[in-house]
Motif scaffolding. Structure first.
Motif, short mmCIF file in Angstrom:
data_model
loop_
_atom_site.label_atom_id
_atom_site.label_comp_id
_atom_site.label_asym_id
_atom_site.label_seq_id
_atom_site.Cartn_x
_atom_site.Cartn_y
_atom_site.Cartn_z
N PHE A 315 -7.99 0.46 0.34
CA PHE A 315 -7.79 0.59 1.79
C PHE A 315 -6.59 -0.21 2.24
CE2 PHE A 315 -8.18 -0.87 6.11
CZ PHE A 315 -8.54 0.27 6.82
N ASN A 316 -6.40 -1.40 1.67
CA ASN A 316 -5.31 -2.27 2.11
C ASN A 316 -3.94 -1.67 1.81
OD1 ASN A 316 -5.34 -4.96 3.43
ND2 ASN A 316 -3.85 -5.46 1.83
N MET A 317 -3.88 -0.65 0.94
CA MET A 317 -2.61 0.04 0.69
C MET A 317 -2.13 0.78 1.93
SD MET A 317 -3.34 1.49 -3.16
CE MET A 317 -1.67 2.08 -3.46
N ASN A 318 -3.04 1.04 2.88
CA ASN A 318 -2.64 1.66 4.15
C ASN A 318 -1.95 0.68 5.10
OD1 ASN A 318 -3.96 4.10 3.41
ND2 ASN A 318 -5.93 3.22 4.04
N PHE A 319 -2.04 -0.60 4.79
CA PHE A 319 -1.52 -1.66 5.65
C PHE A 319 -0.03 -1.86 5.34
CE2 PHE A 319 -2.48 -6.29 7.17
CZ PHE A 319 -1.82 -6.02 8.36
N LYS A 320 0.80 -0.95 5.85
CA LYS A 320 2.23 -0.94 5.51
C LYS A 320 2.96 -2.16 6.07
CE LYS A 320 1.99 2.72 3.09
NZ LYS A 320 2.08 2.60 1.61
N TYR A 321 2.47 -2.71 7.19
CA TYR A 321 3.12 -3.91 7.72
C TYR A 321 3.06 -5.03 6.68
CZ TYR A 321 4.55 -7.73 10.70
OH TYR A 321 5.23 -8.80 11.22
#
Length: 477
Positions: A315-321
């Motif tokens: 899921f944290n791969m969605n956190f592009k920032y």
């Protein structure tokens, strides 16, 4: 107490395998990996990350604005007007940069208040509510990024001279790993709980020299809580070295072996069943949670609490920032940790190449984030079938491991964490279906930060330390 401690120390020294023998041959990295062109290439992602980082963009706008306002004081009113505009933009936030992934998890305490563990969870929740009512967040560190970085720059170093006893065990793969025992000034007290600390992505410096949250916790619990602390040292960090099998986040066997040794040693010399708790930070939080999902039958710890971790790495791969800003700096440091390992082990480059790692790519600007490191180095070097296979292995959320947790495990995270997204904990879902999983989500705090008070440097990482203490006190007995 002193007599028990002396016997325990003698036992630790007798059982310790000692540091792995150092190779006396001259060691150096291939020139193409450390050439000036390669170094410049490695720095380019940091420049891009700085441009995308909201903290740096806003700070730059405010500095320009302040400079123009000062210039306006010398008879240039237009400069003052433009300067005030830049200051306002900096305070409000400069548009552009990398977008921050929307946080859907609301602040609060997540725990089942009914069922088999309802009474226990209610007691823990009430204890935290009472403690939080006295907590005053730092009023001028209002962004998660300030809360993350300023504690390292401002907090007092309370532990540079803290004595410790290093012990070594040989792992099942032949590598040796270290863990440091720290005793209270009054001596080991078998009636008090023992706290195991799991570090984040640790530096090459020893934790007493780095003087971050691990050192602060070791000082706090030995000097203020009269508890013995054991720090598990991640392979290849903090004055340790490895031969072939480097640290990776999915390995839970080192923690298991250390806990088995610690449990049997304490029981032997205290004469009572030891009460061991564990606390993990960032990567250490991920490992602790994953460990609890693996060893549900006999976890050897009475409870665990972790900070700024995640349960679902995919899921944290969605956190592009995070990937486009903070992870660039973490990746840069990880590259040099890999480089140090290469210098310490003569055959490392050959070993990495045999396993399919492209070291020229690793030591270049093409590998620009922690996700890139995991994809191009960690998963390849350790034989995973891609980065998602590696993330499946290290995540508590995967393969229903979260359902196995059999002890109280509290995850503490902030909604403004710029590195690990708090939605990756899956607080609402997991707390509803496994009553041993508890969550404390705060609005502010950053990544392993949570500064408190107008003068936060006076308090160090006391929010984290006190949270651990409240958890132990409300869980113990």
């Amino acid at each position: 107490m002193t007599s028990v401690q002396e016997k325990l120390l003698e036992h630790l020294r007798t059982c310790s395998k000692g540091a792995p023998p150092a190779d006396k041959r001259e060691k150096s990295l291939p020139q193409e990996l450390v050439s000036w062109s390669q170094r410049v290439d490695m720095l380019l992602p940091l420049v891009l990350a700085a441009w995308r980082c909201k903290l740096l963009r806003d700070a730059a706008a405010m500095m320009v604005g302040l400079g123009l306002v000062i210039a306006g004081g010398f008879g240039r009113p237009l400069h003052s007007i433009v300067g005030l505009l830049f200051l306002a933009i900096g305070i409000r936030g400069l548009p552009g940069g990398a977008p921050f992934l929307e946080v859907k998890t609301e602040a609060g305490f997540y725990a089942a208040r009914h069922g088999r563990y309802g009474t226990r969870n209610e007691h823990i929740c009430k204890a935290f509510e009472g403690w939080l009512s006295t907590h005053v967040p730092c009023p001028w560190q209002r962004s998660g990024e300030l809360c993350t970085v300023l504690p390292y720059l401002l907090n007092q170093k309370r532990s540079s001279d803290l004595p410790y006893e290093r012990c070594w065990l040989e792992a099942e793969d032949g590598e040796r790993f270290a863990f440091d025992w720290v005793f209270p000034p009054t001596g080991f007290d078998p009636q008090r709980p023992v706290l195991v600390l799991l570090t984040g992505l640790a530096p090459n410096q020893h934790w007493t020299a780095a003087a971050g949250f691990i050192a602060d916790a070791a000082w706090h619990f030995t000097h203020r809580a009269n508890m013995t602390v054991v720090v598990l040292v991640a392979r290849g960090t903090m004055d340790t070295q490895v031969n072939k099998n480097l640290f990776h986040g999915a390995r839970v066997t080192d923690l298991r072996q250390m806990l088995e040794f610690t449990h049997s040693s304490l029981e032997k010399f205290s004469g009572i069943k030891p009460k061991i708790f564990a606390a993990g930070y960032s990567m250490g939080a991920i490992i602790l949670a994953n460990y609890c999902g693996h060893y549900d039958k006999d976890p050897l710890i009475a409870g665990g609490i972790h900070f700024s971790g995640l349960h679902d790495a995919a899921f944290n791969m969605n956190f592009k920032y995070s990937e486009e800003t903070w992870q660039a700096y973490l990746a840069y440091n990880l590259k040099w940790t890999i480089a140090v390992s290469a210098q310490e082990e003569v055959g490392f480059i050959v070993q990495a190449s045999k396993r399919g790692v492209d070291m020229n790519r690793i030591m270049s600007g093409k590998v620009a984030s922690v996700v890139d490191i995991d994809k191009d180095f960690v998963s390849v070097y350790n034989g995973y079938d891609g980065v998602l296979d590696y993330y499946r292995d290290l995540s508590l959320a995967s393969d229903d491991k979260w359902r196995n947790v059999s002890i109280p495990l509290l995850a503490v995270a902030a909604r403004d964490d710029p590195i690990t997204h708090c939605d990756a904990l899956r607080a609402k879902e997991f707390s509803a279906d496994n009553h041993n999983l508890l969550f404390l989500i705060t609005d502010r705090g950053g990544h392993v930060g949570w500064p408190r008070g107008v003068r936060p440097w006076k308090h160090g990482w006391d929010f984290i330390n006190e949270a651990i203490q409240v958890f132990i006190q409300s869980t113990d007995g």
